[in-house]
Write an enzyme that holds these catalytic residues in place. Structure first.
Site, PDB file in Angstrom:
ATOM      1  N   ASN A 109       2.526   0.480 -20.460  1.00 33.23           N
ATOM      2  CA  ASN A 109       3.527  -0.177 -19.734  1.00 33.23           C
ATOM      3  C   ASN A 109       3.396  -1.648 -19.682  1.00 33.23           C
ATOM      4  OD1 ASN A 109       5.836  -0.674 -17.591  1.00 33.23           O
ATOM      5  ND2 ASN A 109       4.279  -0.635 -16.205  1.00 33.23           N
ATOM      6  N   HIS A 111       3.655  -4.930 -17.246  1.00 32.08           N
ATOM      7  CA  HIS A 111       3.632  -5.447 -15.746  1.00 32.08           C
ATOM      8  C   HIS A 111       3.556  -6.725 -15.449  1.00 32.08           C
ATOM      9  CE1 HIS A 111       4.080  -4.194 -11.409  1.00 32.08           C
ATOM     10  NE2 HIS A 111       2.986  -5.498 -11.125  1.00 32.08           N
ATOM     11  N   SER A 138       0.268  -8.107 -17.745  1.00 33.89           N
ATOM     12  CA  SER A 138      -0.652  -6.932 -18.167  1.00 33.89           C
ATOM     13  C   SER A 138      -0.047  -5.697 -19.051  1.00 33.89           C
ATOM     14  CB  SER A 138      -1.532  -6.338 -16.800  1.00 33.89           C
ATOM     15  OG  SER A 138      -1.916  -7.101 -15.956  1.00 33.89           O
ATOM     16  N   ASP A 147       1.588   1.641 -11.833  1.00 35.80           N
ATOM     17  CA  ASP A 147       0.862   0.343 -12.167  1.00 35.80           C
ATOM     18  C   ASP A 147      -0.734   0.284 -12.020  1.00 35.80           C
ATOM     19  OD1 ASP A 147       3.655  -0.533 -12.673  1.00 35.80           O
ATOM     20  OD2 ASP A 147       3.506  -1.313 -10.537  1.00 35.80           O
TER      21      ASP A 147
HETATM   22  C1  GAR Z   1       9.590  -8.007 -17.550  1.00 32.05           C
HETATM   23  O1  GAR Z   1       8.999  -8.946 -16.682  1.00 32.05           O
HETATM   24  C2  GAR Z   1       8.352  -6.694 -17.267  1.00 32.05           C
HETATM   25  O2  GAR Z   1       7.118  -7.142 -17.201  1.00 32.05           O
HETATM   26  C3  GAR Z   1       8.892  -6.280 -15.960  1.00 32.05           C
HETATM   27  O3  GAR Z   1      10.357  -6.263 -15.971  1.00 32.05           O
HETATM   28  C4  GAR Z   1      10.699  -7.311 -16.802  1.00 32.05           C
HETATM   29  C5  GAR Z   1      11.816  -6.809 -17.929  1.00 32.05           C
HETATM   30  O4  GAR Z   1      12.211  -7.897 -18.787  1.00 32.05           O
HETATM   31  N1  GAR Z   1       8.458  -4.914 -15.578  1.00 32.05           N
HETATM   32  C6  GAR Z   1       8.175  -4.289 -14.443  1.00 32.05           C
HETATM   33  O5  GAR Z   1       8.426  -5.011 -13.272  1.00 32.05           O
HETATM   34  C7  GAR Z   1       7.617  -2.990 -14.318  1.00 32.05           C
HETATM   35  N2  GAR Z   1       6.963  -2.896 -13.200  1.00 32.05           N
HETATM   36  P1  GAR Z   1      13.039  -7.247 -19.992  1.00 32.05           P
HETATM   37  O6  GAR Z   1      14.015  -6.330 -19.788  1.00 32.05           O
HETATM   38  O7  GAR Z   1      13.618  -8.536 -20.620  1.00 32.05           O
HETATM   39  O8  GAR Z   1      11.811  -6.902 -21.171  1.00 32.05           O
END
Ligand code: GAR
Length: 215
Positions: A109, A111, A138, A147
């Site tokens: 994942n 985060h 991360s 997480d």
């Molecule tokens: C990213 O910033 C990722 O780190 C976050 O969602 C966004 C997705 O963007 N993930 C989380 O918050 C997971 N808990 P994307 O769809 O453009 O890759």
């Protein structure tokens, strides 16, 4: 491992998915994204997958009576593609322990915080509110704790007075797009593993997360 089979789970824009597609096309990952699955219909990430001729599948969680039945349907679909690695890329669902256990050691994942700081949501706002000097992202193995799995690689970004949660998020994304393909490449090359002792890279245990600015 022969060219690694990767299934990517998304819920939205899929910019991290795009970074993985691009890295794979450039030959930086010895692997192939064999399917992209979204729990939300009509999101941009599905268009990105289709544009690269990757099966783009929607399994809408709102059509399932509970978390368990959704996760079972999701796992059944994922397993049709026999992945070596499952990559959560902005997949905004809490997963059941059974699901996490099924993919133990082969699910990553990303985060948007320097874990263990700010598990959960609103990470950019929380880092600003706390007066933190730095923020980051991360990549970690997924374990039963949300997480909370062992972190492999982190990035670092100085927080400035003028940062808003949105501008901080926007500045962080390009870092996410660097660290995620790197970690996926290590996994697909057979260099990275989750062992009972913790994360190993090239057979050496990582006592602390690797830092992008120190690579
Ligand atoms: C990213 O910033 C990722 O780190 C976050 O969602 C966004 C997705 O963007 N993930 C989380 O918050 C997971 N808990 P994307 O769809 O453009 O890759």
């Amino acid at each position: 491992m022969n060219s690694c089979r990767i299934v990517v789970l998304i819920s939205g824009s899929g910019s991290n998915l795009q970074a993985l597609i691009d890295a794979s096309k450039r030959g930086e990952i010895d692997g192939r994204i064999v399917a992209v699955i979204s729990n939300r219909p009509g999101v941009k990430g599905l268009e990105r997958a289709a544009a690269s001729n990757i099966p783009a599948i929607t399994i809408d969680h709102t059509t399932y009576p509970d978390r368990t039945s959704f996760d079972q349907a999701l796992a059944a679909k994922i397993d049709e593609y026999a992945p070596d690695l499952v990559v959560l890329a902005g997949f905004m669902r809490i997963l059941t322990d059974e699901f996490v256990q099924h993919y133990s050691g082969r699910m990553l994942n990303i985060h948007p915080s320097r874990l263990p700081k700010y598990q959960g949501l609103h990470t950019h706002q929380r880092a600003i509110d706390a007066g933190d000097a730095e923020h980051g992202a991360s990549v970690h193995f997924v374990t039963a704790e949300l997480d909370g799995g062992p972190v492999v690689l982190q990035s670092r970004l100085a927080i400035r007075a003028e940062h808003t949660p949105d501008s901080l998020a926007a500045e962080l994304l390009p870092q996410e797009h660097r660290i995620y393909p790197l970690v996926v490449a290590w996994f697909c090359a057979g260099r990275l593993a989750l062992t009972p002792e913790g994360v190993t890279l090239d057979g050496r245990k990582l006592d602390t997360p690797l830092q992008l600015d120190a690579l």
